[in-house]
Design a protein around this motif. Sequence first.
Motif, PDB file in Angstrom:
ATOM      1  N   LYS A  38       0.817  -1.205   0.000  1.00 45.38           N
ATOM      2  CA  LYS A  38       0.000   0.000   0.000  1.00 45.38           C
ATOM      3  C   LYS A  38       0.858   1.266   0.000  1.00 45.38           C
ATOM      4  CE  LYS A  38      -3.832  -2.276   2.369  1.00 45.38           C
ATOM      5  NZ  LYS A  38      -4.678  -2.312   3.588  1.00 45.38           N
ATOM      6  N   TYR A  39       0.345   2.264  -0.671  1.00 50.61           N
ATOM      7  CA  TYR A  39       1.022   3.556  -0.716  1.00 50.61           C
ATOM      8  C   TYR A  39       1.110   4.154   0.685  1.00 50.61           C
ATOM      9  CZ  TYR A  39       1.895   8.470  -1.655  1.00 50.61           C
ATOM     10  OH  TYR A  39       2.417   9.736  -1.650  1.00 50.61           O
ATOM     11  N   ASP A  40       2.277   4.688   1.005  1.00 52.96           N
ATOM     12  CA  ASP A  40       2.479   5.309   2.306  1.00 52.96           C
ATOM     13  C   ASP A  40       3.548   6.383   2.159  1.00 52.96           C
ATOM     14  OD1 ASP A  40       2.763   6.024   4.934  1.00 52.96           O
ATOM     15  OD2 ASP A  40       3.421   4.057   5.641  1.00 52.96           O
ATOM     16  N   SER A  41       3.174   7.640   2.360  1.00 51.28           N
ATOM     17  CA  SER A  41       4.141   8.732   2.247  1.00 51.28           C
ATOM     18  C   SER A  41       4.960   8.901   3.526  1.00 51.28           C
ATOM     19  CB  SER A  41       3.425  10.044   1.902  1.00 51.28           C
ATOM     20  OG  SER A  41       2.437  10.345   2.873  1.00 51.28           O
ATOM     21  N   ARG A  42       4.722   8.054   4.492  1.00 49.07           N
ATOM     22  CA  ARG A  42       5.452   8.044   5.769  1.00 49.07           C
ATOM     23  C   ARG A  42       5.474   9.428   6.435  1.00 49.07           C
ATOM     24  NH1 ARG A  42       7.755   3.035   5.772  1.00 49.07           N
ATOM     25  NH2 ARG A  42       8.322   2.149   3.745  1.00 49.07           N
ATOM     26  N   PRO A  43       4.305   9.976   6.718  1.00 48.71           N
ATOM     27  CA  PRO A  43       4.264  11.302   7.354  1.00 48.71           C
ATOM     28  C   PRO A  43       4.669  11.224   8.822  1.00 48.71           C
ATOM     29  CG  PRO A  43       2.069  10.385   7.235  1.00 48.71           C
ATOM     30  CD  PRO A  43       2.961   9.430   6.496  1.00 48.71           C
ATOM     31  N   SER A  88      -1.134  17.586  -1.404  1.00 49.71           N
ATOM     32  CA  SER A  88       0.227  17.509  -1.954  1.00 49.71           C
ATOM     33  C   SER A  88       1.247  17.484  -0.821  1.00 49.71           C
ATOM     34  CB  SER A  88       0.506  18.700  -2.878  1.00 49.71           C
ATOM     35  OG  SER A  88      -0.309  18.661  -4.025  1.00 49.71           O
ATOM     36  N   LEU A  89       0.982  18.254   0.214  1.00 53.73           N
ATOM     37  CA  LEU A  89       1.857  18.232   1.388  1.00 53.73           C
ATOM     38  C   LEU A  89       1.818  16.864   2.059  1.00 53.73           C
ATOM     39  CD1 LEU A  89       3.761  19.723   3.311  1.00 53.73           C
ATOM     40  CD2 LEU A  89       1.729  20.538   4.559  1.00 53.73           C
ATOM     41  N   MET A  90       0.649  16.232   2.108  1.00 50.86           N
ATOM     42  CA  MET A  90       0.535  14.880   2.656  1.00 50.86           C
ATOM     43  C   MET A  90       1.423  13.907   1.876  1.00 50.86           C
ATOM     44  SD  MET A  90      -3.581  14.987   3.283  1.00 50.86           S
ATOM     45  CE  MET A  90      -3.807  13.208   3.162  1.00 50.86           C
ATOM     46  N   ASP A  91       1.579  14.152   0.571  1.00 53.41           N
ATOM     47  CA  ASP A  91       2.467  13.342  -0.271  1.00 53.41           C
ATOM     48  C   ASP A  91       3.935  13.710  -0.083  1.00 53.41           C
ATOM     49  OD1 ASP A  91       0.573  11.765  -1.579  1.00 53.41           O
ATOM     50  OD2 ASP A  91       0.228  13.253  -3.140  1.00 53.41           O
ATOM     51  N   LYS A  92       4.170  14.814   0.619  1.00 52.66           N
ATOM     52  CA  LYS A  92       5.517  15.403   0.725  1.00 52.66           C
ATOM     53  C   LYS A  92       6.045  15.821  -0.642  1.00 52.66           C
ATOM     54  CE  LYS A  92       6.782  12.573   4.719  1.00 52.66           C
ATOM     55  NZ  LYS A  92       7.765  11.625   5.250  1.00 52.66           N
ATOM     56  N   SER A  93       5.138  16.213  -1.496  1.00 54.09           N
ATOM     57  CA  SER A  93       5.495  16.642  -2.841  1.00 54.09           C
ATOM     58  C   SER A  93       5.884  18.117  -2.831  1.00 54.09           C
ATOM     59  CB  SER A  93       4.317  16.434  -3.790  1.00 54.09           C
ATOM     60  OG  SER A  93       4.540  17.066  -5.032  1.00 54.09           O
ATOM     61  N   LYS A  94       6.900  18.464  -3.595  1.00 59.75           N
ATOM     62  CA  LYS A  94       7.325  19.864  -3.684  1.00 59.75           C
ATOM     63  C   LYS A  94       6.279  20.735  -4.379  1.00 59.75           C
ATOM     64  CE  LYS A  94      12.291  19.200  -3.237  1.00 59.75           C
ATOM     65  NZ  LYS A  94      13.635  19.374  -3.849  1.00 59.75           N
ATOM     66  N   MET A  95       5.302  20.113  -5.037  1.00 65.42           N
ATOM     67  CA  MET A  95       4.194  20.887  -5.606  1.00 65.42           C
ATOM     68  C   MET A  95       3.420  21.612  -4.517  1.00 65.42           C
ATOM     69  SD  MET A  95       2.450  18.747  -8.706  1.00 65.42           S
ATOM     70  CE  MET A  95       1.923  17.402  -7.625  1.00 65.42           C
ATOM     71  N   ALA A  96       3.537  21.126  -3.282  1.00 69.16           N
ATOM     72  CA  ALA A  96       2.804  21.740  -2.180  1.00 69.16           C
ATOM     73  C   ALA A  96       3.209  23.196  -1.979  1.00 69.16           C
ATOM     74  CB  ALA A  96       3.035  20.946  -0.892  1.00 69.16           C
ATOM     75  N   ILE A  97       4.463  23.524  -2.245  1.00 67.60           N
ATOM     76  CA  ILE A  97       4.938  24.895  -2.000  1.00 67.60           C
ATOM     77  C   ILE A  97       4.298  25.902  -2.954  1.00 67.60           C
ATOM     78  CG2 ILE A  97       6.964  26.396  -2.061  1.00 67.60           C
ATOM     79  CD1 ILE A  97       8.572  24.104  -0.843  1.00 67.60           C
ATOM     80  N   PRO A  98       4.387  25.721  -4.290  1.00 63.04           N
ATOM     81  CA  PRO A  98       3.700  26.692  -5.162  1.00 63.04           C
ATOM     82  C   PRO A  98       2.187  26.684  -4.956  1.00 63.04           C
ATOM     83  CG  PRO A  98       4.590  24.848  -6.446  1.00 63.04           C
ATOM     84  CD  PRO A  98       5.180  24.758  -5.083  1.00 63.04           C
ATOM     85  N   ALA A  99       1.614  25.499  -4.673  1.00 63.21           N
ATOM     86  CA  ALA A  99       0.167  25.431  -4.443  1.00 63.21           C
ATOM     87  C   ALA A  99      -0.215  26.227  -3.205  1.00 63.21           C
ATOM     88  CB  ALA A  99      -0.275  23.973  -4.299  1.00 63.21           C
ATOM     89  N   GLU A 100       0.597  26.140  -2.154  1.00 61.87           N
ATOM     90  CA  GLU A 100       0.318  26.862  -0.917  1.00 61.87           C
ATOM     91  C   GLU A 100       0.504  28.369  -1.103  1.00 61.87           C
ATOM     92  OE1 GLU A 100      -1.193  27.275   2.697  1.00 61.87           O
ATOM     93  OE2 GLU A 100      -0.891  25.291   1.786  1.00 61.87           O
ATOM     94  N   ILE A 101       1.485  28.756  -1.908  1.00 63.08           N
ATOM     95  CA  ILE A 101       1.683  30.187  -2.195  1.00 63.08           C
ATOM     96  C   ILE A 101       0.472  30.750  -2.941  1.00 63.08           C
ATOM     97  CG2 ILE A 101       3.057  31.836  -3.532  1.00 63.08           C
ATOM     98  CD1 ILE A 101       5.518  30.069  -2.910  1.00 63.08           C
ATOM     99  N   ILE A 102      -0.025  29.994  -3.920  1.00 62.20           N
ATOM    100  CA  ILE A 102      -1.223  30.418  -4.659  1.00 62.20           C
ATOM    101  C   ILE A 102      -2.413  30.501  -3.713  1.00 62.20           C
ATOM    102  CG2 ILE A 102      -2.867  29.744  -6.458  1.00 62.20           C
ATOM    103  CD1 ILE A 102      -0.473  28.468  -7.939  1.00 62.20           C
ATOM    104  N   ARG A 103      -2.525  29.502  -2.832  1.00 55.74           N
ATOM    105  CA  ARG A 103      -3.628  29.484  -1.877  1.00 55.74           C
ATOM    106  C   ARG A 103      -3.584  30.713  -0.961  1.00 55.74           C
ATOM    107  NH1 ARG A 103      -3.941  25.456   3.341  1.00 55.74           N
ATOM    108  NH2 ARG A 103      -6.166  25.593   3.737  1.00 55.74           N
ATOM    109  N   PHE A 104      -2.391  31.001  -0.438  1.00 56.38           N
ATOM    110  CA  PHE A 104      -2.234  32.148   0.455  1.00 56.38           C
ATOM    111  C   PHE A 104      -2.581  33.448  -0.268  1.00 56.38           C
ATOM    112  CE2 PHE A 104       0.425  35.634   2.051  1.00 56.38           C
ATOM    113  CZ  PHE A 104       0.032  35.659   3.389  1.00 56.38           C
ATOM    114  N   SER A 105      -2.066  33.610  -1.475  1.00 54.44           N
ATOM    115  CA  SER A 105      -2.321  34.834  -2.247  1.00 54.44           C
ATOM    116  C   SER A 105      -3.794  34.975  -2.572  1.00 54.44           C
ATOM    117  CB  SER A 105      -1.485  34.813  -3.532  1.00 54.44           C
ATOM    118  OG  SER A 105      -0.112  34.666  -3.254  1.00 54.44           O
ATOM    119  N   LEU A 106      -4.411  33.873  -2.985  1.00 54.65           N
ATOM    120  CA  LEU A 106      -5.832  33.902  -3.325  1.00 54.65           C
ATOM    121  C   LEU A 106      -6.671  34.196  -2.091  1.00 54.65           C
ATOM    122  CD1 LEU A 106      -7.989  33.467  -5.484  1.00 54.65           C
ATOM    123  CD2 LEU A 106      -7.860  31.001  -5.042  1.00 54.65           C
ATOM    124  N   GLY A 107      -6.311  33.561  -0.959  1.00 59.28           N
ATOM    125  CA  GLY A 107      -7.070  33.775   0.264  1.00 59.28           C
ATOM    126  C   GLY A 107      -7.000  35.212   0.754  1.00 59.28           C
TER     127      GLY A 107
END
Length: 431
Positions: A296-301, A351-370
Motif C-alpha cells: 500500500k502507498y504510504d508517504s510516511r508522514p 500535496s503536502l501529505m504526499d511530501k510533494s514539492k508541488m505543495a509549496i507553489p500550491a500553498e503560495i497560490i492558496r495564500f495569495s488567493l485567500g
Amino acid sequence: MELYAKALTFAIPFFLILIIIEEFAARKMKRQVNYGMDTISSLSSGMTNTLKNLMGLSIAIVSYGWMVDKVALFHIETTWLVYVVAFIGMDFVGYWSHRFDHKINAFWNRHIVHHSSEEFNLSCALRQSVSAIVGIYFFLYIPMAFLGVPAEVVAIVAPIHLFAQFWYHARLIGKMGFLEYILVTPSHHRVHHAINDVYLDKNLSQVFIFWDKLFGTFQEELAEEPPVYGVKKPVNTWNPLIINYTHMWALIMDAWRTKNWWDKARIWFMPTGWRPADVAEKYPWEYWKNAFDQVKYDSRPSKSLQVWSWVQLVVGFTMVFHVLVAFVSFQYLEVMLYSIFLMVSIFAYTSLMDKSKMAIPAEIIRFSLGMGLIYWNGGWFGLQEFLPGATLLVSVFFMLSLVLTFRFIATEGKKLKSVSIGTRHYLNFDS
C-alpha cells in the motif's frame, strides 16, 4: 442547486456520524478499517465533488426534462408507484453507466477516483469524481422518458438513489442472509472494489443486485479469496485532484507517443487498460499482477504532519459547510471564488501529505488567493458577521499554513513510496 445544497447540509453530518460509528465499532472489534491519510484523502475527495456540483460544472448533452417532453408515450400521474418506477429506472441507468465506466478506456477516468483507495470503509464511498463533467449517458434514460416518468420525480429520486449507495462500503458487516439475493450488500461491494482477478469488474449494481445476475457480472465473495482493494495500476498519491486525471493523462501520453494513427484514434474507446503495442513495449506500466503482492502507498508522514493534515481537513470541511449553509445568500461569483479557493486548498494540503514539492507553489497560490479574497470581500465571505474576529482568525491560519508547508517540505524530504522492489509487474497489452 439550492435544494442540492440544503440536502447536503443534512446528508454530510449524517455520513460523518456513520464514519465515526464505524471507527468506534472497529476499535471495539479490535480491527482497523480507517487509516489517517487515506481517510483524509477520501473526505477531501468528497469535498471536491461537492464543490464541483456547487459551481455547476456539469454539462448535460440532452436533459431528461427535454427527453420526457419529446418522447413520452404515456402520461403518468405522480403517485407512490411512479417513485418506485423512477427508483428502479435510476438503478438500471446506474448499472449500465457504471459498467461503461469500467469497460471503456476513456470512461474509466470518470470513475478511477472511487476505486483509488487501498482501503475499504465508509469514507471511501465519498471518493467521487470531479472529472465527469459532461453527462454522456443520457441515452440510458430513454426507457424512463418513454414511460413518461416526470422530470421532477427523477430530480427527487436521484439524490436518494445516490445516498443509498453509501452504507455498503463497510468491511465490518458480513453476509446478510436473504438480503444478499435482493440488495447490493457490503459483501457484494467488497468484491466490486477488489483487484483480485476473480473479482475484477464484478458486482456493478448500485442498489439492486439482480442486474448483475441478469447481465452476467455477478461474483460472490469467496472465503478463500479475501479482497485486496485499490486499482491494478496504483495512483500513489493522496491528492484527489491528481487522481481524477491520472488515467486520462496516461491515455494522452500513449496517444501522443504511438506512431500508429489508428491507435491514436481508437485508444479512447478500447477496453480499459488497452494500449498501443509500440507504446506498451517501450513504456510499460507498473501494476499489481498478483493482488496479494500489493504494497500500500504510504508517504510516511511524521506525527506532526498527520496532525496538521487533520487540522487542514477540519478547516476545509468547515469552509465547505459554510458555502452550503450560506449558498442561498451568496452571489454566483462568490460561490465560484470560494469554491476555487477550496479546490486550491485541497490540492495544496494533499500535496503536502504526499511530501510533494508541488505543495509549496500550491500553498503560495492558496495564500495569495485567500488574502486577495479577504481584501476583495472586506472580510471572509461575511463570516465575521456571525463570528467576531473571523477575518483575523482566517488570515492567521493562512499565514500559519504557508509557514508550516515550507517547514514540512524542508524537514521531511522528498515524496516517498512504500513499494518493494520485485513486487510489481509490467503491463503489456497486445493490440
